[in-house]
Structure formats: C-alpha cells, structure tokens
Motif scaffolding. Structure first.
Motif, PDB file in Angstrom:
ATOM      1  N   GLY A  82       0.820  -1.198   0.000  1.00 37.89           N
ATOM      2  CA  GLY A  82       0.000   0.000   0.000  1.00 37.89           C
ATOM      3  C   GLY A  82       0.853   1.247   0.000  1.00 37.89           C
ATOM      4  O   GLY A  82       2.035   1.219   0.353  1.00 37.89           O
ATOM      5  N   CYS A  83       0.246   2.356  -0.424  1.00 33.05           N
ATOM      6  CA  CYS A  83       0.921   3.649  -0.381  1.00 33.05           C
ATOM      7  C   CYS A  83      -0.051   4.703   0.122  1.00 33.05           C
ATOM      8  O   CYS A  83      -1.273   4.527   0.075  1.00 33.05           O
ATOM      9  CB  CYS A  83       1.462   4.039  -1.762  1.00 33.05           C
ATOM     10  SG  CYS A  83       0.205   4.674  -2.902  1.00 33.05           S
ATOM     11  N   ASP A  84       0.503   5.796   0.597  1.00 31.61           N
ATOM     12  CA  ASP A  84      -0.304   6.925   1.055  1.00 31.61           C
ATOM     13  C   ASP A  84       0.598   8.158   1.074  1.00 31.61           C
ATOM     14  O   ASP A  84       1.818   8.046   1.294  1.00 31.61           O
ATOM     15  CB  ASP A  84      -0.848   6.654   2.462  1.00 31.61           C
ATOM     16  CG  ASP A  84      -2.026   7.547   2.814  1.00 31.61           C
ATOM     17  OD1 ASP A  84      -3.172   7.095   2.652  1.00 31.61           O
ATOM     18  OD2 ASP A  84      -1.797   8.693   3.229  1.00 31.61           O
ATOM     19  N   LEU A  85      -0.004   9.322   0.830  1.00 31.73           N
ATOM     20  CA  LEU A  85       0.775  10.556   0.933  1.00 31.73           C
ATOM     21  C   LEU A  85       1.226  10.815   2.365  1.00 31.73           C
ATOM     22  O   LEU A  85       2.271  11.423   2.599  1.00 31.73           O
ATOM     23  CB  LEU A  85      -0.053  11.742   0.436  1.00 31.73           C
ATOM     24  CG  LEU A  85      -0.269  11.837  -1.073  1.00 31.73           C
ATOM     25  CD1 LEU A  85      -1.234  12.988  -1.389  1.00 31.73           C
ATOM     26  CD2 LEU A  85       1.055  12.035  -1.809  1.00 31.73           C
ATOM     27  N   ASP A  86       0.445  10.340   3.328  1.00 37.10           N
ATOM     28  CA  ASP A  86       0.755  10.551   4.738  1.00 37.10           C
ATOM     29  C   ASP A  86       0.414   9.288   5.510  1.00 37.10           C
ATOM     30  O   ASP A  86      -0.566   9.239   6.261  1.00 37.10           O
ATOM     31  CB  ASP A  86      -0.042  11.745   5.276  1.00 37.10           C
ATOM     32  CG  ASP A  86       0.410  12.174   6.652  1.00 37.10           C
ATOM     33  OD1 ASP A  86       1.540  11.834   7.041  1.00 37.10           O
ATOM     34  OD2 ASP A  86      -0.368  12.851   7.360  1.00 37.10           O
ATOM     35  N   PRO A  87       1.199   8.228   5.343  1.00 40.79           N
ATOM     36  CA  PRO A  87       0.844   6.943   5.961  1.00 40.79           C
ATOM     37  C   PRO A  87       0.856   7.018   7.486  1.00 40.79           C
ATOM     38  O   PRO A  87       1.592   7.802   8.083  1.00 40.79           O
ATOM     39  CB  PRO A  87       1.930   5.994   5.443  1.00 40.79           C
ATOM     40  CG  PRO A  87       3.072   6.869   5.058  1.00 40.79           C
ATOM     41  CD  PRO A  87       2.464   8.153   4.600  1.00 40.79           C
ATOM     42  N   VAL A  88       0.028   6.176   8.073  1.00 44.62           N
ATOM     43  CA  VAL A  88      -0.087   6.109   9.538  1.00 44.62           C
ATOM     44  C   VAL A  88       0.566   4.820  10.007  1.00 44.62           C
ATOM     45  O   VAL A  88       0.218   3.725   9.536  1.00 44.62           O
ATOM     46  CB  VAL A  88      -1.563   6.138   9.973  1.00 44.62           C
ATOM     47  CG1 VAL A  88      -1.670   6.045  11.493  1.00 44.62           C
ATOM     48  CG2 VAL A  88      -2.245   7.399   9.464  1.00 44.62           C
ATOM     49  N   ASP A  89       1.499   4.934  10.922  1.00 46.11           N
ATOM     50  CA  ASP A  89       2.174   3.757  11.473  1.00 46.11           C
ATOM     51  C   ASP A  89       1.365   3.243  12.657  1.00 46.11           C
ATOM     52  O   ASP A  89       1.461   3.775  13.770  1.00 46.11           O
ATOM     53  CB  ASP A  89       3.596   4.121  11.894  1.00 46.11           C
ATOM     54  CG  ASP A  89       4.396   2.922  12.393  1.00 46.11           C
ATOM     55  OD1 ASP A  89       3.812   1.818  12.490  1.00 46.11           O
ATOM     56  OD2 ASP A  89       5.597   3.091  12.692  1.00 46.11           O
ATOM     57  N   VAL A  90       0.581   2.199  12.416  1.00 46.46           N
ATOM     58  CA  VAL A  90      -0.321   1.715  13.467  1.00 46.46           C
ATOM     59  C   VAL A  90       0.404   0.863  14.503  1.00 46.46           C
ATOM     60  O   VAL A  90      -0.216   0.398  15.458  1.00 46.46           O
ATOM     61  CB  VAL A  90      -1.509   0.919  12.867  1.00 46.46           C
ATOM     62  CG1 VAL A  90      -2.379   1.823  12.012  1.00 46.46           C
ATOM     63  CG2 VAL A  90      -1.024  -0.285  12.065  1.00 46.46           C
ATOM     64  N   SER A  91       1.717   0.685  14.338  1.00 41.54           N
ATOM     65  CA  SER A  91       2.484  -0.008  15.375  1.00 41.54           C
ATOM     66  C   SER A  91       2.850   0.946  16.513  1.00 41.54           C
ATOM     67  O   SER A  91       3.367   0.510  17.544  1.00 41.54           O
ATOM     68  CB  SER A  91       3.759  -0.620  14.782  1.00 41.54           C
ATOM     69  OG  SER A  91       4.698   0.389  14.429  1.00 41.54           O
ATOM     70  N   THR A  92       2.577   2.238  16.338  1.00 41.66           N
ATOM     71  CA  THR A  92       2.897   3.237  17.368  1.00 41.66           C
ATOM     72  C   THR A  92       1.632   3.743  18.044  1.00 41.66           C
ATOM     73  O   THR A  92       0.543   3.744  17.462  1.00 41.66           O
ATOM     74  CB  THR A  92       3.628   4.442  16.745  1.00 41.66           C
ATOM     75  OG1 THR A  92       2.733   5.154  15.881  1.00 41.66           O
ATOM     76  CG2 THR A  92       4.846   3.984  15.946  1.00 41.66           C
ATOM     77  N   GLU A  93       1.790   4.226  19.266  1.00 40.68           N
ATOM     78  CA  GLU A  93       0.659   4.793  19.995  1.00 40.68           C
ATOM     79  C   GLU A  93       0.149   6.044  19.288  1.00 40.68           C
ATOM     80  O   GLU A  93      -1.060   6.283  19.221  1.00 40.68           O
ATOM     81  CB  GLU A  93       1.073   5.125  21.433  1.00 40.68           C
ATOM     82  CG  GLU A  93      -0.026   5.727  22.285  1.00 40.68           C
ATOM     83  CD  GLU A  93      -1.190   4.775  22.559  1.00 40.68           C
ATOM     84  OE1 GLU A  93      -2.232   5.240  23.056  1.00 40.68           O
ATOM     85  OE2 GLU A  93      -1.055   3.558  22.274  1.00 40.68           O
ATOM     86  N   ASP A  94       1.068   6.843  18.748  1.00 36.29           N
ATOM     87  CA  ASP A  94       0.661   8.045  18.029  1.00 36.29           C
ATOM     88  C   ASP A  94      -0.204   7.688  16.819  1.00 36.29           C
ATOM     89  O   ASP A  94      -1.223   8.334  16.564  1.00 36.29           O
ATOM     90  CB  ASP A  94       1.895   8.830  17.578  1.00 36.29           C
ATOM     91  CG  ASP A  94       1.529  10.087  16.828  1.00 36.29           C
ATOM     92  OD1 ASP A  94       1.043  11.041  17.455  1.00 36.29           O
ATOM     93  OD2 ASP A  94       1.725  10.124  15.591  1.00 36.29           O
ATOM     94  N   GLY A  95       0.192   6.673  16.070  1.00 28.61           N
ATOM     95  CA  GLY A  95      -0.582   6.257  14.898  1.00 28.61           C
ATOM     96  C   GLY A  95      -1.951   5.732  15.275  1.00 28.61           C
ATOM     97  O   GLY A  95      -2.955   6.041  14.625  1.00 28.61           O
ATOM     98  N   ARG A  96      -2.002   4.948  16.339  1.00 30.19           N
ATOM     99  CA  ARG A  96      -3.291   4.394  16.768  1.00 30.19           C
ATOM    100  C   ARG A  96      -4.221   5.512  17.265  1.00 30.19           C
ATOM    101  O   ARG A  96      -5.428   5.506  16.974  1.00 30.19           O
ATOM    102  CB  ARG A  96      -3.077   3.342  17.859  1.00 30.19           C
ATOM    103  CG  ARG A  96      -2.377   2.077  17.354  1.00 30.19           C
ATOM    104  CD  ARG A  96      -2.365   0.982  18.394  1.00 30.19           C
ATOM    105  NE  ARG A  96      -1.503   1.293  19.521  1.00 30.19           N
ATOM    106  CZ  ARG A  96      -0.215   1.002  19.600  1.00 30.19           C
ATOM    107  NH1 ARG A  96       0.387   0.401  18.579  1.00 30.19           N
ATOM    108  NH2 ARG A  96       0.495   1.291  20.679  1.00 30.19           N
ATOM    109  N   LEU A  97      -3.678   6.475  17.987  1.00 30.63           N
ATOM    110  CA  LEU A  97      -4.488   7.607  18.437  1.00 30.63           C
ATOM    111  C   LEU A  97      -4.976   8.446  17.260  1.00 30.63           C
ATOM    112  O   LEU A  97      -6.109   8.929  17.252  1.00 30.63           O
ATOM    113  CB  LEU A  97      -3.665   8.494  19.381  1.00 30.63           C
ATOM    114  CG  LEU A  97      -3.599   8.062  20.843  1.00 30.63           C
ATOM    115  CD1 LEU A  97      -2.557   8.881  21.584  1.00 30.63           C
ATOM    116  CD2 LEU A  97      -4.959   8.201  21.516  1.00 30.63           C
TER     117      LEU A  97
END
Length: 362
Positions: free
Chosen positions: A206-221
């Motif tokens: 997958g790709c995204d202009l602003d991907p979210v790293d869901v392995s981090t607390e910041d990404g999950r929030l």
C-alpha cells in the motif's frame, strides 16, 4: 466560509453521530462570533471543502479526550466511558478548547482525515472473490487466481488483510473465523461468487501521501480520533483491526499514488491476479494525479494477459442520479484482459450494511 463548512459537516453527520453534529454545530456558531474556534482554525480559513476542516477539528478535540487532557469533556464521550449530554457539551468543551488552543491549531493544520474504516473489508472481500473467480473463468482455469492486492491511499493499511478477517453470515463465518476482527457484513444479497472458496492472497502493498504507522501509539491515536465518539460499534471494529494489525504488519509506503502504482505494475506476476484497490480516497486526489493514475492503469491493462490478469476494485461515492441527486457508495470492478466491467453493489460509507446488486459498469 469556515462556518459554512462546519455547518455542512454537522449536517452530514446529524443522523449518524448526534455528538459530532452538536459539537460542529456549536463550533460553527462560535466561528461566526469570532470565538475560540476561530483562533484554533487560524490559517485554515481557505482550506478546500475536500479537506473537511470541520472533521479535522472534531478529530483534534476527540484526541484531547483520548489522551486524558479534557476530563470534563470526556464525560460526554462514550470512547472514554462517558454518556453524551448534548445541551451541556459545548460549555464543557470550552475550557479544553481555550486551554489547548495552540495544540489544537497545530493538529488541525497538520492533520488529514484518515478513518481507515475496517468495515470496508466486507465489500472488499466479496469483490475480491468475484474478481479472482471471474479472472480464472476467463483464463479457462478451474481454480481461482491468488490475489496480489495493491492499495492506493492505504492510510494505516487496515484494509490490506481481507483474508485475515472473519465475516459472519448467519451461522457461517467466511474468511478467518479465528481472527480478532469478525465483522457482521450486513449483506443484502450475496456476491456472484462461490463463497465456499477461500480467498488466497499472495502479496500485499500500500501507499499513502501521509501513511499512519499503526504499530505506534501516536498512529493508533491518530486513526482513533477520527471515529465519531458515539459510534461504539465502529470504535470496537477499529480496536479489533488494530489488534489484527499488530499480529500481521504490512508497511505502507509514503508516496504519491501514480508513481507508486507505476513501480508496482512494472512487472506482472504470472498466475496471480493483481488487484488495484482504493476506497473513499478519490475525492482527496488532485485532477492531475487522477489523470496520471488512469494513464498508469491503462498502460498496465493493455499488457495484461489471461495468465497475468489485472483488476481495478474501488469503493467510492458516486452520484446516484442526475446533477441534483445525492451520492451513494458503490463497489465497482474492472477486469483485464477479460473486458469485464461490473457495478457489484452499494452500501454505507463505512462498508456495512451493503447490498449486492450486479449491473454493468458503463
């Protein structure tokens, strides 16, 4: 302009999220008065409608609650264990808005709306079964193709595991019955495919202009903040999808869609159906990138063979009738070189419920 955008966003969520509707309606009134909302939205006065500044504001406020920064407001948010008291909501919000105005302004300016709704796995799963079986039929194969899934606008990648999700249909669970994420797809009708055959996924990216790293607390929030806080079922789905992602990581590359897609499609995989997938992304894509993406896909489609087939599977809002008609979310499939173009059905923007209703996609 901003007040009108907030009011429009409030209207769109009125039936589905009374909490978000009330927050945005009161914030729109506060903008007109030049209140704290105007300070928070400073610098965003000329943002395009497609960037939905109202929902960015609501997401930033929700994140304050999730981080424990607004305890008086949290009593209204079911995601924090509260119960909405709508007449008192704005008065309880104001102290948090004033106290954290600088942080909220920073987040509104830096944030793009990304729900990465895992409920969309349900129509995706059915569409992939149709695509894999139709491609096999066109190639004269008895066994469906394995699928290589390429998602443009993948956000946190939560819809890159459709084969790892369970889908409850009556007393049967399709997909993975042991998954942390088991959806009730709320299907009317069924996809035109043999549901007894399991989906085989051979590769994912997958790709995204602003991907979210869901392995981090910041990404999950970040992803959690965009769930409307009184939609508890959606909240539970997201928590389950994040738990699944923790056991099956799929990196999402930071890249514009057309350039990334050109690299991914440069080499076809033999005996694999390559599926380009996107959902509720098209409205955010510039006209120039839409044209580039179409050109990349057309080039790859011209090179597809029965042994290296290509599919486009999208779930996007489309106008339901004439110019004055509203929009509905439709699942659309194109398959090359079979030349198949189908409108598979339509459903809610979050993927469920969904009605399978096959017709030609012209």
């Amino acid at each position: 302009m901003l007040a009108e955008q907030f009011a429009a966003a409030a209207h769109r969520c009125r039936e589905h999220s009374p909490l978000t509707h009330r927050l945005l309606r009161d914030a729109a009134d506060d903008l007109v008065r030049g209140g704290v909302t105007a300070a928070i939205m400073a610098g965003s006065e000329h943002d395009r409608d497609a960037t939905v500044p109202g929902l960015r504001f609501a997401g930033a406020v929700h994140r304050l609650v999730l981080e424990g920064r607004a305890p008086a407001l949290a009593r209204h948010y079911p995601t924090a264990g509260g119960t909405p008291d709508l007449p008192a909501l704005w008065q309880d919000a104001l102290p948090a808005l004033h106290r954290h105005a600088d942080l909220l302004r920073q987040r509104v300016r830096a944030t793009a709306v990304q729900t990465n709704e895992p409920g969309r796995n349900a129509p995706l799963y059915g569409g992939l079964l149709v695509a894999a079986q139709e491609a096999a039929k066109a190639a004269g194969r008895a066994v469906p193709f394995g699928v290589r899934l390429l998602e443009v606008g993948a956000s946190g990648g939560l819809n890159l595991r459709p084969h790892r999700v369970g889908y409850r249909l009556g007393g049967t669970v399709l997909g993975d019955p042991d998954s942390p994420l088991v959806l009730d797809p709320e299907w009317t009708g069924r996809p035109p495919a043999d549901l007894g055959r399991r989906l085989r996924v051979t590769g994912r990216a997958g790709c995204d202009l602003d991907p979210v790293d869901v392995s981090t607390e910041d990404g999950r929030l970040h992803l959690s903040s965009f769930v409307w806080a009184d939609q508890v079922r959606r909240w539970d789905r997201l928590r389950a999808a994040l738990a699944l992602a923790a056991t099956d990581p799929v990196p999402v590359e930071r890249s514009p869609g057309p350039a990334w897609l050109a690299r991914q499609l440069a080499h076809a995989e033999h005996d694999v159906l390559t599926v380009v997938w996107h959902s509720v992304v098209w409205q955010y894509v510039s006209p120039a990138d839409r044209a580039r993406g179409r050109a990349v896909l057309a080039d790859a489609a011209a090179k597809a063979t029965p042994q290296t087939p290509l599919a486009l599977l999208v779930f996007e809002p489309r106008r339901a009738g004439g110019r004055d008609a509203g929009h509905r979310f439709e699942l659309l499939l194109r398959l090359w070189p079979a030349g198949l173009s189908l409108r598979l059905g339509h459903g809610a923007g979050h993927g469920t419920p969904f009605t399978w209703e096959v017709s030609p996609w012209e």
